[in-house]
Design a protein around this motif. Sequence first.
Motif, short mmCIF file in Angstrom:
data_model
loop_
_atom_site.label_atom_id
_atom_site.label_comp_id
_atom_site.label_asym_id
_atom_site.label_seq_id
_atom_site.Cartn_x
_atom_site.Cartn_y
_atom_site.Cartn_z
N VAL A 145 10.96 -36.22 -25.66
CA VAL A 145 11.33 -35.61 -24.39
C VAL A 145 11.53 -34.11 -24.63
O VAL A 145 12.28 -33.71 -25.52
N ASP A 146 10.85 -33.31 -23.83
CA ASP A 146 10.93 -31.86 -23.95
C ASP A 146 12.10 -31.32 -23.14
O ASP A 146 12.04 -31.26 -21.91
N VAL A 147 13.19 -30.97 -23.84
CA VAL A 147 14.38 -30.37 -23.21
C VAL A 147 14.87 -29.24 -24.10
O VAL A 147 14.69 -29.26 -25.31
N GLN A 148 15.48 -28.24 -23.49
CA GLN A 148 16.06 -27.14 -24.27
C GLN A 148 17.35 -27.58 -24.95
O GLN A 148 17.56 -27.32 -26.11
N GLU A 149 18.21 -28.23 -24.19
CA GLU A 149 19.48 -28.73 -24.72
C GLU A 149 19.59 -30.20 -24.31
O GLU A 149 19.45 -30.53 -23.14
N LEU A 150 19.85 -31.06 -25.29
CA LEU A 150 19.89 -32.49 -25.00
C LEU A 150 21.28 -32.91 -24.56
O LEU A 150 22.25 -32.82 -25.30
N ASN A 151 21.36 -33.36 -23.30
CA ASN A 151 22.58 -33.95 -22.75
C ASN A 151 22.15 -34.93 -21.66
O ASN A 151 20.96 -35.05 -21.36
N PHE A 152 23.09 -35.62 -21.09
CA PHE A 152 22.76 -36.64 -20.09
C PHE A 152 21.95 -36.04 -18.94
O PHE A 152 20.92 -36.59 -18.55
N GLY A 153 22.39 -34.92 -18.39
CA GLY A 153 21.73 -34.31 -17.24
C GLY A 153 20.32 -33.85 -17.55
O GLY A 153 19.39 -34.09 -16.78
N SER A 154 20.13 -33.19 -18.70
CA SER A 154 18.79 -32.70 -19.05
C SER A 154 17.85 -33.87 -19.33
O SER A 154 16.67 -33.82 -18.99
N LEU A 155 18.37 -34.93 -19.93
CA LEU A 155 17.56 -36.12 -20.19
C LEU A 155 17.15 -36.79 -18.89
O LEU A 155 15.98 -37.14 -18.69
N LYS A 156 18.08 -36.94 -17.96
CA LYS A 156 17.79 -37.55 -16.66
C LYS A 156 16.71 -36.74 -15.93
O LYS A 156 15.76 -37.31 -15.39
N ASP A 157 16.83 -35.42 -15.93
CA ASP A 157 15.83 -34.57 -15.29
C ASP A 157 14.46 -34.69 -15.96
O ASP A 157 13.44 -34.79 -15.28
N ALA A 158 14.44 -34.68 -17.28
CA ALA A 158 13.18 -34.74 -18.01
C ALA A 158 12.46 -36.07 -17.83
O ALA A 158 11.23 -36.11 -17.75
N LEU A 159 13.21 -37.15 -17.75
CA LEU A 159 12.58 -38.47 -17.59
C LEU A 159 11.83 -38.57 -16.27
O LEU A 159 10.88 -39.34 -16.16
N ASN A 160 12.21 -37.81 -15.29
CA ASN A 160 11.54 -37.81 -13.99
C ASN A 160 10.27 -36.95 -13.97
O ASN A 160 9.59 -36.90 -12.96
N THR A 161 9.98 -36.28 -15.07
CA THR A 161 8.86 -35.34 -15.12
C THR A 161 7.90 -35.75 -16.24
O THR A 161 8.14 -35.44 -17.41
N ARG A 162 6.82 -36.41 -15.89
CA ARG A 162 5.92 -36.93 -16.91
C ARG A 162 5.39 -35.85 -17.84
O ARG A 162 5.10 -36.13 -19.00
N GLY A 163 5.30 -34.60 -17.39
CA GLY A 163 4.82 -33.52 -18.25
C GLY A 163 5.78 -33.17 -19.37
O GLY A 163 5.44 -32.43 -20.28
N ARG A 164 6.98 -33.71 -19.31
CA ARG A 164 7.98 -33.46 -20.36
C ARG A 164 8.16 -34.65 -21.29
O ARG A 164 9.07 -34.70 -22.11
N LEU A 165 7.26 -35.64 -21.16
CA LEU A 165 7.30 -36.85 -21.98
C LEU A 165 6.03 -36.92 -22.82
O LEU A 165 4.95 -36.58 -22.36
N SER A 166 6.15 -37.36 -24.06
CA SER A 166 4.97 -37.53 -24.91
C SER A 166 5.25 -38.57 -25.99
O SER A 166 6.39 -38.99 -26.20
N LEU A 167 4.18 -38.94 -26.69
CA LEU A 167 4.30 -39.93 -27.77
C LEU A 167 4.42 -39.28 -29.14
O LEU A 167 4.68 -39.97 -30.12
N THR A 168 4.21 -37.96 -29.20
CA THR A 168 4.31 -37.27 -30.49
C THR A 168 5.16 -36.01 -30.33
O THR A 168 5.21 -35.41 -29.25
N LYS A 169 5.77 -35.61 -31.41
CA LYS A 169 6.58 -34.39 -31.40
C LYS A 169 5.71 -33.16 -31.11
O LYS A 169 6.12 -32.25 -30.41
N GLU A 170 4.49 -33.16 -31.63
CA GLU A 170 3.59 -32.04 -31.45
C GLU A 170 3.20 -31.83 -29.99
O GLU A 170 2.99 -30.71 -29.57
N GLU A 171 3.07 -32.89 -29.24
CA GLU A 171 2.70 -32.79 -27.82
C GLU A 171 3.85 -32.26 -27.00
O GLU A 171 3.71 -31.83 -25.91
#
Length: 171
Positions: A145-171
């Motif tokens: 999950v691509d987030v600047q700072e990992l917390n509940f709110g940033s994770l919840k926001d990122a999960l709703n955005t497929r462009g911030r999800l990937s199967l590899t760290k490099e992506e």
Amino acid sequence: TFLKSQFETIKSSLDILVLPGIEVDLGIGHILVISNGEDLNTFEGKCRLVQSDIPDKDSSIDLDRFKEIFGDLSKYILIPHSDKNPSLHHSILEKLRPFIDAGEVGSIKKFLYAYKNPEKLPPVLFSDMRAKSGLKNIPTKATFVDVQELNFGSLKDALNTRGRLSLTKEE
């Protein structure tokens, strides 16, 4: 199940974000309910209600009871099995859609399909490891999950955005 004491032990032993959650048998499918961890006593009480209503592997709760137990669903990260067995029934999925953050899939192929298909929920893929004595290999399937700072709110926001999800760290 969810046990506050077990959660606190795990959280204190790891130097990463650890969030409390429970997997609920809802109808014929499963849904992950993840809390922000701010009121563990209340969350544990809700989980105890789920556990008392679902005493064995053949039991489940219905949507009304699920809503009654958890109340304001927007306070949680909700991740139903979408392309993974047992999947949440379509009618339940549609009723919960405003509160769902992502859909759990069962394979890399299903992740890629859901990722490319805007009709599908943003996908997440987990290892589903069951910890047990003598475990030698830990599965490595994960969703990055691509987030600047990992917390509940940033994770919840990122999960709703497929462009911030990937199967590899490099992506």
